[in-house]
Enzyme design. Structure first.
Site, PDB file in Angstrom:
ATOM      1  N   ARG A   1       2.575  -0.378   4.491  1.00  0.00           N
ATOM      2  CA  ARG A   1       2.759   0.886   3.770  1.00  0.00           C
ATOM      3  C   ARG A   1       3.387   0.546   2.441  1.00  0.00           C
ATOM      4  NH1 ARG A   1       1.302   5.896   2.516  1.00  0.00           N
ATOM      5  NH2 ARG A   1       2.936   7.458   2.655  1.00  0.00           N
ATOM      6  N   GLY A   2       2.628   0.622   1.378  1.00  0.00           N
ATOM      7  CA  GLY A   2       3.048   0.155   0.066  1.00  0.00           C
ATOM      8  C   GLY A   2       4.369   0.695  -0.416  1.00  0.00           C
ATOM      9  N   GLU A   3       4.574   1.998  -0.291  1.00  0.00           N
ATOM     10  CA  GLU A   3       5.803   2.576  -0.842  1.00  0.00           C
ATOM     11  C   GLU A   3       7.048   2.094  -0.114  1.00  0.00           C
ATOM     12  OE1 GLU A   3       6.051   6.917   1.293  1.00  0.00           O
ATOM     13  OE2 GLU A   3       4.597   6.658  -0.308  1.00  0.00           O
TER      14      GLU A   3
ATOM     15  N   GLY B   1      -7.997   6.873  -1.245  1.00  0.00           N
ATOM     16  CA  GLY B   1      -8.585   8.183  -1.030  1.00  0.00           C
ATOM     17  C   GLY B   1      -8.157   8.687   0.326  1.00  0.00           C
TER      18      GLY B   1
ATOM     19  N   GLU C   1      -6.719   1.678   9.188  1.00  0.00           N
ATOM     20  CA  GLU C   1      -6.749   0.228   9.004  1.00  0.00           C
ATOM     21  C   GLU C   1      -6.336  -0.465  10.303  1.00  0.00           C
ATOM     22  OE1 GLU C   1      -5.404  -1.107   4.835  1.00  0.00           O
ATOM     23  OE2 GLU C   1      -3.841  -1.841   6.167  1.00  0.00           O
TER      24      GLU C   1
ATOM     25  N   THR D   1       7.360  -1.202   1.345  1.00  0.00           N
ATOM     26  CA  THR D   1       7.603  -2.649   1.286  1.00  0.00           C
ATOM     27  C   THR D   1       6.888  -3.388   0.174  1.00  0.00           C
ATOM     28  OG1 THR D   1       5.748  -3.233   2.732  1.00  0.00           O
ATOM     29  CG2 THR D   1       7.840  -2.667   3.808  1.00  0.00           C
TER      30      THR D   1
END
Length: 172
Positions: free
Chosen positions: A28-30, A60, A94, A32
């Site tokens: 989850r990018g936000e 998206g 994913e 880590t």
């Protein structure tokens, strides 16, 4: 962490299967992106591992066909579970694909990393994971099968042997 080196991967591969990537990173990018996962990505690349990180893909509502193919063409997946991982539909889709590829033999190994979260929280769908899944239940009332699949997948991957990262320390 004791992840395989490039030498171990190439010497232990007895099949004729060829992958485009040694490692696929799911995260989850936000939570880590520029900290833990960025350092992990650099360390893997510095050790000669061809590592995919999806920083530049167009986001998206649905996961792209391109990303699904990338997962299929990766030998190993490292899943960095963080507190907001389950709030992302993208991450959950994913993860379903990663587990599907593991179960069919396309991916050789899945390494979960529990980044400041307890594996039992994920397995039991408690805390932020439980809240995120409850929100998905409401959003996908017409497709409860999708949310059920996410719940089952989270439980299965959280049951795999992994590493816990808490306050700068890694625990096996």
């Amino acid at each position: 962490m004791d992840f395989p080196t490039k030498e171990k991967l190439t010497s232990s591969s007895s099949s004729t299967r060829h992958w485009s990537y040694d490692i696929f990173l799911s995260f989850r990018g936000e939570d880590t992106d520029y900290g833990f996962t960025g350092h992990l990505y650099t360390a893997l690349c510095d050790n000669g591992l061809i590592t995919f990180i999806d920083n530049n893909l167009q986001r998206g509502e649905e996961i792209s066909i391109e990303l699904l193919k990338t997962i299929e063409m990766s030998m190993i997946s490292i899943v960095v579970f963080s507190e907001n991982y389950a709030s992302s539909i993208w991450c959950l889709d994913e993860l379903v694909k990663i587990l599907e590829c593991r179960n069919t033999g396309r991916i050789r190994k899945v390494y979960p990393i529990f980044y400041k979260v307890n594996p039992s929280e994920i397995r039991k769908h408690e805390g932020k994971f439980g809240m995120a899944l409850d929100n998905h239940d409401k959003k996908f009332e017409d497709d409860m099968e999708k949310v059920t699949r996410w719940r089952e997948t989270l439980t299965q991957v959280a049951n795999l042997s992994g590493h816990e990262y808490k306050n700068g320390y890694v625990f096996n």
